[in-house]
Design a protein around this motif. Structure first.
Motif, mmCIF file in Angstrom:
data_model
loop_
_atom_site.group_PDB
_atom_site.id
_atom_site.type_symbol
_atom_site.label_atom_id
_atom_site.label_comp_id
_atom_site.label_asym_id
_atom_site.label_seq_id
_atom_site.Cartn_x
_atom_site.Cartn_y
_atom_site.Cartn_z
ATOM 1 N N ASN A 94 66.958 -26.694 65.729
ATOM 2 C CA ASN A 94 66.116 -27.510 66.632
ATOM 3 C C ASN A 94 66.807 -28.806 67.042
ATOM 4 O OD1 ASN A 94 64.203 -25.527 66.300
ATOM 5 N ND2 ASN A 94 62.967 -26.680 64.821
ATOM 6 N N PHE A 95 68.124 -28.750 67.228
ATOM 7 C CA PHE A 95 68.842 -29.946 67.655
ATOM 8 C C PHE A 95 68.443 -30.308 69.078
ATOM 9 C CE2 PHE A 95 71.835 -27.929 64.602
ATOM 10 C CZ PHE A 95 71.819 -28.918 63.628
ATOM 11 N N ASP A 96 68.359 -31.612 69.307
ATOM 12 C CA ASP A 96 68.081 -32.070 70.661
ATOM 13 C C ASP A 96 69.341 -31.976 71.511
ATOM 14 O OD1 ASP A 96 66.506 -33.259 72.745
ATOM 15 O OD2 ASP A 96 67.563 -35.157 72.353
ATOM 16 N N THR A 97 70.469 -32.387 70.936
ATOM 17 C CA THR A 97 71.760 -32.243 71.603
ATOM 18 C C THR A 97 72.697 -31.470 70.674
ATOM 19 O OG1 THR A 97 72.544 -34.338 70.704
ATOM 20 C CG2 THR A 97 71.465 -34.405 72.860
ATOM 21 N N SER A 146 80.170 -28.277 81.633
ATOM 22 C CA SER A 146 80.323 -28.563 80.203
ATOM 23 C C SER A 146 81.092 -27.448 79.488
ATOM 24 C CB SER A 146 78.944 -28.742 79.549
ATOM 25 O OG SER A 146 78.271 -29.844 80.088
ATOM 26 N N LEU A 147 80.740 -26.179 79.746
ATOM 27 C CA LEU A 147 81.353 -25.073 79.018
ATOM 28 C C LEU A 147 82.868 -24.998 79.210
ATOM 29 C CD1 LEU A 147 78.723 -22.201 79.515
ATOM 30 C CD2 LEU A 147 79.144 -23.564 77.462
ATOM 31 N N PRO A 148 83.405 -25.193 80.422
ATOM 32 C CA PRO A 148 84.859 -25.084 80.587
ATOM 33 C C PRO A 148 85.671 -26.074 79.766
ATOM 34 C CG PRO A 148 83.764 -24.890 82.703
ATOM 35 C CD PRO A 148 82.718 -25.314 81.717
ATOM 36 N N ILE A 149 85.014 -27.098 79.207
ATOM 37 C CA ILE A 149 85.740 -28.057 78.364
ATOM 38 C C ILE A 149 86.182 -27.392 77.056
ATOM 39 C CG2 ILE A 149 85.515 -30.234 77.100
ATOM 40 C CD1 ILE A 149 83.559 -31.163 79.237
ATOM 41 N N LEU A 150 85.422 -26.387 76.609
ATOM 42 C CA LEU A 150 85.737 -25.724 75.352
ATOM 43 C C LEU A 150 87.068 -24.991 75.435
ATOM 44 C CD1 LEU A 150 82.219 -24.202 74.557
ATOM 45 C CD2 LEU A 150 83.316 -26.127 73.367
ATOM 46 N N ASN A 151 87.779 -24.994 74.321
ATOM 47 C CA ASN A 151 89.046 -24.263 74.225
ATOM 48 C C ASN A 151 88.829 -23.090 73.258
ATOM 49 O OD1 ASN A 151 91.654 -23.391 74.160
ATOM 50 N ND2 ASN A 151 92.502 -25.204 73.149
ATOM 51 N N GLU A 179 74.424 -29.767 81.701
ATOM 52 C CA GLU A 179 75.294 -30.511 82.609
ATOM 53 C C GLU A 179 76.401 -29.573 83.078
ATOM 54 O OE1 GLU A 179 78.059 -34.556 82.765
ATOM 55 O OE2 GLU A 179 76.952 -34.040 80.945
ATOM 56 N N GLU A 180 76.381 -29.272 84.368
ATOM 57 C CA GLU A 180 77.329 -28.316 84.930
ATOM 58 C C GLU A 180 78.759 -28.777 84.668
ATOM 59 O OE1 GLU A 180 78.154 -26.004 89.160
ATOM 60 O OE2 GLU A 180 76.414 -27.322 88.929
ATOM 61 N N LYS A 187 69.916 -29.659 74.826
ATOM 62 C CA LYS A 187 70.673 -30.242 75.926
ATOM 63 C C LYS A 187 72.164 -29.991 75.692
ATOM 64 C CE LYS A 187 67.330 -33.992 76.553
ATOM 65 N NZ LYS A 187 67.117 -35.475 76.532
ATOM 66 N N ILE A 188 72.836 -29.628 76.770
ATOM 67 C CA ILE A 188 74.279 -29.416 76.708
ATOM 68 C C ILE A 188 74.924 -30.387 77.684
ATOM 69 C CG2 ILE A 188 76.160 -27.789 77.069
ATOM 70 C CD1 ILE A 188 74.287 -25.544 76.386
ATOM 71 N N GLN A 189 75.826 -31.251 77.125
ATOM 72 C CA GLN A 189 76.467 -32.270 77.942
ATOM 73 C C GLN A 189 77.976 -32.213 77.758
ATOM 74 O OE1 GLN A 189 73.896 -36.127 77.758
ATOM 75 N NE2 GLN A 189 73.665 -35.153 75.747
ATOM 76 N N LYS A 190 78.682 -32.699 78.768
ATOM 77 C CA LYS A 190 80.135 -32.712 78.702
ATOM 78 C C LYS A 190 80.631 -33.557 77.550
ATOM 79 C CE LYS A 190 81.066 -32.062 83.656
ATOM 80 N NZ LYS A 190 81.701 -32.648 84.848
ATOM 81 N N SER A 191 79.956 -34.694 77.331
ATOM 82 C CA SER A 191 80.420 -35.631 76.305
ATOM 83 C C SER A 191 80.410 -35.006 74.922
ATOM 84 C CB SER A 191 79.537 -36.888 76.311
ATOM 85 O OG SER A 191 78.169 -36.520 76.086
ATOM 86 N N ASP A 192 79.519 -34.027 74.671
ATOM 87 C CA ASP A 192 79.483 -33.372 73.363
ATOM 88 C C ASP A 192 80.713 -32.497 73.152
ATOM 89 O OD1 ASP A 192 76.995 -34.517 72.795
ATOM 90 O OD2 ASP A 192 75.909 -32.873 73.751
#
Length: 797
Positions: free
Chosen positions: A128-131, A184-189, A181-182, A153-158
């Motif tokens: 139940n995390f908020d971010t 965000s996913l491509p930041i992942l490696n 936040e559009e 919530k999914i954000q780039k900063s995370d």
């Protein structure tokens, strides 16, 4: 000193072994399972050597810093499906070896981070995390391979906090998603990204960003409540920097139009392998199949499995041609309740087609199909009935693998079959084939599966399967193993669960090239015919699959249930030629032995005595009933001439001195000169109640005494064994008795005798014992003698 030193060295070795064994026991991994026990706290008595601890599906609400201090060697910890609200990663600071930590499916809201350098798998999904619960400490976990996350919530900063961390798999198990936040996913490696979508998620945005993120993208739970753009908007959405080559979508419940949108969108991406499974779709279709843009794609494989269609109105040929017009190499549409399939009139480049578990019929092959590049065709689990129709379709292809199992296929003898020369693997199992199927097989086939049909025999006239290497005929009604005279290359044969009683000699001779044989589950008849088959496993160990538990005797009844390896069938009883040779050899040996005995053991003397005794025995047999009335004497005394003085001066006077009524038969007074000695001896024994043999060394040396002893012993075999009394006048050692007189030796060994005492004072006891042994009723004997005399006088008159 030397011995003392050896003792010290031995003690040292023993102590070293003991220490090493203790260390080995400590290093052994231990798994402890406390799942599903309704625990509210971590047990305090955990075994210190525990390496895997499962506390899933309990009621844990929190974790204490001391809960896992005692299990310092812990490597795997599973805490999923509990009620944990807060987590301090420092709780595991004493677990330096911890590599796998699963905290998914809890109600976590906050995490206090602490770097676990050795951790490889961390799962915080479905909480139940908020971010996103990500901090800088995660980026220092260089060994981390799998990371599970969740957050509303999914954000780039995370994700930027772990952008430098190369992961194998990122799993997003989302219970809710209120904001994304559009970009965000491509930041992942990461190599693989798996997203489990919540209700009302923006599917299109996540799909677009996911394709830009990883080589493998999997998305689960896509339904009609997901947000979809209009068809015009979707066509105008640009997609750059696409990375995904494998896309997996599962648990889908959409309208047909929305599903078509997904296909069109993915068609123009970098996806090469597209798999959709567990799909439910339906609704009205407003799109024209001609509007699908087949250009500009790298797609190679489309796989649709487990498709369920709700009622929808659409011409089925539009659906079929939508997929068959796709210029791809591999197409799978299985378990889709599909009754038919159409192909374009022009050649396509399909190499792999899988239409398994549908309801296709022979109508599929009644229209021309141009598939010149097709190598694999899978049609198992349909309603096909005619094998020759399939062959006519296949002849214009490059087919190598064909799976027609679980259909209704048959073949009639008058139907011609045409197969491509490239076909090497065929699966025709679970159909309705009989023996005639062998006349409709390609000459090039190498692997053939015909199990679970109705085949009784393999026709011997089948000579065209020269390339066959593997043949599966299990679960048919075969009564014999097929010979391999026409299958020269056969190396694997499966004929389990048939009706084979015993394999024919042709199989054992012609199938010597078979390396693997499975013949278990047959009702074997364990007779000599099966002997060579049983020895087949002995000479080629590992050849028989399932040996020996699957190889059981059914016949004969006395061996039913016995394993073949426990059945003993001797070579002598099964080989007629060997039996004849053995009998002849035994007869030759016996003949040689007889000649040897005749030459060295005077066997002829025994034979001569046997012949004479046989004649006398016939006489005795005829006069058996007359024995009682023919008695004329109380005693017959046999002795050596050298012992006659003792007989005449000691024995006879003592026996007659009481009343003089004892009738004694002596050789010199009662022998008939006109008869042979042996006949006289036998007559005297027959006419006397008892016979006294006076034994001495002189008696042994007397040839005629041996004769009378030899014949006198025969009544012992009948009812008068008590009629012979032995008097040992002088000691006779057994080794002094010649071997040609076994009867005398037997009497000495088995019969009690009276020994004449050297001390005259003991003679009284000797005579008393002798009288007790004689025990003759003189009056009855005298009457018998008188009756016998009267009868003889009457016969003369």
């Amino acid at each position: 000193m030397r011995h003392l030193r050896s003792i010290y060295e031995l003690c040292g070795i023993v102590m070293s072994v003991h220490v090493w064994a203790s260390e080995l026991l400590e290093e052994r991994e231990l798994t402890t399972n406390y799942s599903n026990l309704f625990l509210t706290k971590v047990p305090a008595d955990l075994t210190p050597t525990t390496t895997t601890l499962d506390l899933s599906y309990n009621l844990l609400f929190g974790l204490q810093s001391s809960d896992f201090r005692s299990v310092s060697k812990l490597k795997v910890l599973i805490l999923c499906h509990n009620q944990i609200r807060e987590l301090d990663i420092k709780t595991f600071e004493f677990n330096k070896d911890l590599k796998y930590l699963d905290l998914s499916h809890n109600i976590l809201k906050t995490v206090t981070w602490y770097s676990l350098a050795g951790l490889r798998h961390l799962d915080l999904s479905f909480n139940n995390f908020d971010t996103m619960p990500i901090s800088e400490e995660i980026s220092s976990m260089s060994h981390l391979e799998v990371l599970g996350l969740s957050g509303a919530k999914i954000q780039k900063s995370d994700f930027q906090k772990i952008a430098s961390l190369h992961l194998n798999t990122v799993f997003l198990g989302l219970r809710t998603l209120s904001h994304y936040e559009e970009g965000s996913l491509p930041i992942l490696n990461t190599t693989k990204l798996h997203i489990v979508l919540p209700v009302n998620a923006n599917f299109w945005v996540l799909l677009r960003d996911g394709i830009k993120t990883s080589k493998i993208l999997e998305m689960t739970n896509i339904d009609g409540k997901s947000q979809f753009p209009s068809y015009e908007t979707q066509n105008n959405l640009p997609l750059e920097n696409s990375k995904t080559s494998t896309l997996l979508l599962s648990n889908i419940d959409l309208l047909w139009d929305d599903l078509l949108f997904i296909f069109q969108f993915v068609w123009h991406t970098s996806v090469e392998y597209f798999q959709i499974e567990h799909v439910t779709c339906g609704g009205m279709v407003y799109l024209d199949r001609n509007s699908f843009d087949y250009s500009n794609t790298v797609m190679r494989t489309i796989k649709l499995e487990h498709i369920h269609f709700r009622f929808f109105h659409i011409p089925q040929d539009s659906v079929y041609l939508l997929f068959t017009k796709m210029d791809i190499e591999n197409l799978t549409i299985s378990d889709a309740q599909m009754p038919h399939m159409l192909f374009p009139t022009y050649p396509t480049r399909f190499q792999y087609l899988n239409f398994a578990d549908n309801i296709l019929t022979d109508e599929l092959f009644k229209s021309p199909i141009q598939l010149p590049h097709l190598k694999t065709l899978i049609l198992k689990g349909n309603k096909l009935e005619t094998l020759s129709l399939v062959s006519c379709f296949a002849k214009n292809t490059s087919l190598q693998i064909l799976d027609l199992s679980q259909n209704l296929l048959q073949h009639e003898n008058n139907e011609n079959c045409f197969w491509p020369e490239t076909l090497i693997t065929m699966n025709l199992s679970s159909n309705k084939f009989v023996d005639s199927v062998f006349r409709c097989l390609p000459t090039s086939v190498q692997i053939l599966d015909l199990n679970n049909n109705q085949i009784q025999t393999v026709p011997k006239e089948i000579i065209h399967l020269q390339s066959l290497q593997e043949l599966n005929l299990a679960f048919n009604v075969l009564t014999d193993l097929p010979g391999c005279s026409h299958f020269k290359r056969l190396s694997v044969l499966n004929i389990e669960m048939n009706l084979i009683l015993s394999p024919s000699p042709d199989f054992l001779q012609s199938c010597q090239g078979v390396k693997t044989l499975n013949a278990g589950g047959n009702p074997f008849r364990c007779t000599c015919e099966l002997r060579n088959f049983i020895q087949l496993e002995k000479y080629s160990k590992g050849m028989m699959v399932g040996w020996s538990d699957s190889y059981i005797c059914e016949y004969p009844l006395n061996l039913k249930g016995t394993r073949l390896k426990d059945v003993y069938l001797p070579e002598l009883s099964c080989n007629t030629a060997l039996l004849i040779v053995t009998i002849v050899a035994v007869m030759l040996v016996l003949g040689t032995a007889v000649v040897f005995c005749c030459r060295y053991f005077d066997l002829l003397w025994y034979v001569r005595m046997l012949g004479q005794w046989t004649q006398m025995w016939r006489r005795v047999g005829k006069t058996t009933q007359q024995l009682k009335r023919n008695v004329q004497f109380h005693l017959f005394i046999s002795y050596s001439e050298h012992d006659s003085a003792w007989v005449k001066h000691e024995l006879i006077p003592t026996l007659e001195k009481e009343d003089g009524s004892v009738l004694i038969c002596l050789p010199e007074g009662n022998f008939d000169p006109g008869k042979t000695v042996m006949e006289n001896i036998l007559n005297c024994i027959e006419k006397s109640c008892k016979s006294i043999l006076v034994l001495s060394p002189n008696f042994v040396q007397s040839e005629w005494c041996h004769y009378e002893l030899y014949f006198a012993h025969y009544p012992l075999l009948d009812e008068i064994s008590h009629h012979i009394i032995l008097i040992l006048l002088e000691p006779i050692p057994l080794y002094c008795i010649p071997t040609r007189y076994p009867k005398l030796k037997a009497l000495m060994e088995k019969k009690a005798y009276l020994e004449w005492p050297k001390d005259r004072r003991k003679c009284g006891l000797f005579w008393a014992n002798l009288r007790a042994n004689i025990n003759v009723n003189l009056l009855e004997t005298r009457d018998t003698c008188e009756l016998q005399t009267f009868t003889e006088l009457d016969e003369e008159s």
